[in-house]
Structures are given as structure tokens and as C-alpha cells.
Design an enzyme around this catalytic site. Structure first.
Site, PDB file in Angstrom:
ATOM      1  N   LEU A  10       0.877  -1.166   0.000  1.00 56.10           N
ATOM      2  CA  LEU A  10       0.000   0.000   0.000  1.00 56.10           C
ATOM      3  C   LEU A  10       0.915   1.216   0.000  1.00 56.10           C
ATOM      4  CD1 LEU A  10      -2.884  -0.499   2.623  1.00 56.10           C
ATOM      5  CD2 LEU A  10      -3.134  -0.097   0.181  1.00 56.10           C
ATOM      6  N   ASP A  11       0.653   2.179  -0.872  1.00 57.43           N
ATOM      7  CA  ASP A  11       1.456   3.402  -0.889  1.00 57.43           C
ATOM      8  C   ASP A  11       1.403   4.101   0.459  1.00 57.43           C
ATOM      9  OD1 ASP A  11       2.059   2.983  -3.533  1.00 57.43           O
ATOM     10  OD2 ASP A  11       0.542   4.376  -4.307  1.00 57.43           O
ATOM     11  N   PRO A  12       2.447   4.879   0.813  1.00 59.02           N
ATOM     12  CA  PRO A  12       2.393   5.671   2.055  1.00 59.02           C
ATOM     13  C   PRO A  12       1.151   6.555   2.139  1.00 59.02           C
ATOM     14  CG  PRO A  12       4.623   5.655   1.203  1.00 59.02           C
ATOM     15  CD  PRO A  12       3.772   4.974   0.162  1.00 59.02           C
ATOM     16  N   LEU A  13       0.657   7.035   0.979  1.00 60.10           N
ATOM     17  CA  LEU A  13      -0.549   7.869   0.938  1.00 60.10           C
ATOM     18  C   LEU A  13      -1.790   7.101   1.368  1.00 60.10           C
ATOM     19  CD1 LEU A  13      -2.080  10.499  -0.130  1.00 60.10           C
ATOM     20  CD2 LEU A  13      -2.220   9.309  -2.324  1.00 60.10           C
ATOM     21  N   ALA A  14      -1.774   5.782   1.190  1.00 59.30           N
ATOM     22  CA  ALA A  14      -2.960   4.959   1.457  1.00 59.30           C
ATOM     23  C   ALA A  14      -2.952   4.416   2.881  1.00 59.30           C
ATOM     24  CB  ALA A  14      -3.026   3.807   0.469  1.00 59.30           C
TER      25      ALA A  14
END
Length: 316
Positions: free
Chosen positions: A50-54
Site C-alpha cells: 500500500l502506498d504511504p498515501l494509502a
């Protein structure tokens, strides 16, 4: 001893699945390493980043469960996506440079038509800011150098795309999709269909295959637990196969399966099943049923089985 020095407790062989609610701003690997440290686990892995943004559901595998992590990587996923309408960015999310701003002005009918156009099987062009490789280099590395390369469209399936809310320049959608779907690209494509542009401002994963965010724990919760409570958060190693049929074998049959020997079976054909020995024998591994035979695939080792049978008390 310096009171600031920590006593390093030994690592241990844990076998199971932890459903983590990953926080914002942390990479999947950083989240994994923190959970691994808290559980004092020897071997661990995650089932796709999961991206850091997610934020949201990140299944973590420990010990024997890592053998089945690929199954969840290939599974359908579900998300709640928050879009910022009226702005397109260089990365299709809020971390990129704003490239263009447009007025947000569309009807309910236009919105429903745009959503319908993105349901089902669609082609997506992977974003430059992604981990896909081109001649051995990740696309995001090239993008940081200002290099853009041609990307081949990928066929994905949007099983469900529903409006949750819309107020002004903010829209929230529920998405259920196949593996390999870029939600950032989906947000960007929807913005273009609506004529105003859009980028992804937040993303929360709610489901991954048969696993649900409702069962997940946060790192903060894990930090506040004692060792016994942390061990209790681990789900069985076969959790990643929860939607596969289960077969119970006799002690003799279990021994043959663990030795890699095929055996006749009356079970219905299945691409994958969960194989168990007799009570209280634990989960043995995965197999498939074809041509009237039970065919072993990924199996637990004798040491892994012994640890599971011994139970949590043996791990303290």
C-alpha cells in the site's frame, strides 16, 4: 545497565496472519518491520504494498503463512477513494505538482454515465509514478528524472464503482476491483470523463480477497498490548485460503500428503483446497483436486506443524 538500553528479546517462529490497519505516511515495509519487532517474529512478509498515501487493510504473513502470500496478492481488492475534483496533478494524486485546474460543473446524469463507463473490464495506462519496470528501472525513478516512456495499457476489471458522497470539489467512491488496478488512474480517468479533471486525495483499502478491514488492528493498538494479547491477534496460516474448500484427512492420508504423494479422492474438482489432518492435527497446506486425485501444492514443514500444535504457550 543504562536504563535507556532495551533488553533484546529473542525472535521466535510464529505462524499466522495479522490483519493490520496501516497508518497514513508509512510504507508497507516499515509497517511490516514494526509489527515484526512487536511480535518478535523470525520470518514475515506482506501481501502486496500500500502506498504511504494509502491507509487500511494490509495483511501481514508470519512463518508458514508466507507460503500463501501470493494468493492474496492476486485477489480482488476493495477501497474507499477520495477524489479532489477540478485539479489534475503530475502523479494523479495529491503529492504531485498541479498541472491544470478546471471548473467543476456536471450533472447527476453525467456523473452516472461516467461511472458506468468505468465499470467492468477497462484498459488502464499505468502511471509513470509506479513501481512497474522499464528496462530494469522502476517507472517512478524515470519520472523523477523527468523521463516519460510509453506504457502498454493493462486490462483490469472494475467489479463495482459506487458514489458514496459528493460535495463541491470532493467526491468519495467505493471501488471493488481486480489485482493490478491503479485507483489513481481511475480517479484521473473519471475526472476527464466529467470534463473537470481530478486526482486521488486519499485512499483506504477495506478488503483484500476474503479478508476485511473490520478485523484489523492498528500499530498503536499493537504497541499497547502485552505479549499474550499480541499473539492472540494472529489468525491461522490458512486465513489467506479462507474462500477455498476444506478437506479433512486421516492420519495415514495426511502423512502421504506431507510426503508429496498424490492420493485418490471423491472430493469435487477444485483449483485449490485447504488440507487438514485429523483433530487436533493442524492445517497441512494447500492442494488441488483434479482427475479424482488430491495433488499436494504448498505444504507446511514438520517443524512448522509442531509449532502450531504446541500452541501459543510454547512461544512465550
Amino acid at each position: 545497565m543504562n536504563p535507556q538500553q532495551r533488553v533484546r528479546l529473542p525472535r521466535r517462529a510464529l505462524h499466522g496472519v495479522l490483519l493490520l490497519d496501516k497508518p497514513l505516511g508509512l510504507s508497507s515495509n516499515d509497517a511490516l518491520q514494526r509489527a515484526k519487532r512487536l511480535l518478535r517474529a523470525e520470518k514475515a512478509g506482506h501481501t502486496g504494498t500500500l502506498d504511504p498515501l494509502a491507509t487500511g487493510l494490509l495483511p501481514l504473513c508470519f512463518g508458514a503463512a508466507t507460503k500463501f502470500s501470493q494468493l492474496n496478492l492476486e485477489a480482488d481488492k476493495a477501497y474507499v477513494a477520495t477524489l479532489r475534483l477540478g485539479q489534475t496533478t503530475s502523479t494523479a494524486d495529491r503529492e504531485g505538482e498541479i498541472l491544470r485546474e478546471r471548473e467543476v460543473n456536471f450533472s447527476d446524469e453525467q456523473l452516472q454515465q461516467a461511472l458506468q463507463a468505468l465499470r467492468g473490464e477497462i484498459d488502464q495506462i499505468p502511471p509513470m509514478h509506479s513501481a512497474l519496470k522499464h528496462q530494469g528501472k522502476a517507472l517512478y525513478e524515470l519520472a523523477r528524472q523527468g523521463v516519460e516512456v510509453e506504457r502498454t495499457p493493462r486490462r483490469v476489471c472494475i467489479h463495482a464503482l459506487e458514489l458514496l458522497s459528493h460535495a463541491g470539489e470532493t467526491m468519495q467512491l467505493a471501488v471493488r476491483c481486480s489485482k493490478g488496478t491503479y485507483i489513481r488512474t481511475l480517479a484521473q480517468d473519471l475526472g476527464e470523463l466529467l470534463g473537470c479533471g481530478a486526482h486521488l486525495s486519499a485512499l483506504r483499502r477495506t478488503q483484500s480477497g476474503p479478508l476485511d478491514l473490520a478485523q484489523a488492528v492498528t500499530l498503536d493498538q499493537l504497541e499497547d498490548m502485552n505479549d499474550e494479547q499480541r499473539l492472540a491477534t494472529l489468525l491461522p496460516p490458512d486465513t489467506l485460503l479462507a474462500d477455498c474448500p476444506q478437506i479433512r484427512l486421516s492420519a495415514e492420508e495426511a502423512g502421504k500428503l506431507l510426503a508429496g504423494i498424490r492420493r485418490r479422492t471423491s472430493a469435487a474438482p477444485a483449483a485449490r483446497v485447504r488440507a487438514f489432518g485429523p483433530e487436533p492435527l493442524a492445517f497441512l497446506g494447500s492442494a488441488r483436486v483434479a482427475g479424482g486425485e488430491l495433488i499436494p501444492e504448498r505444504l507446511l514443514s514438520p517443524v512448522e506443524l509442531q509449532t502450531l500444535l504446541a500452541g501459543p504457550a510454547s512461544l512465550t
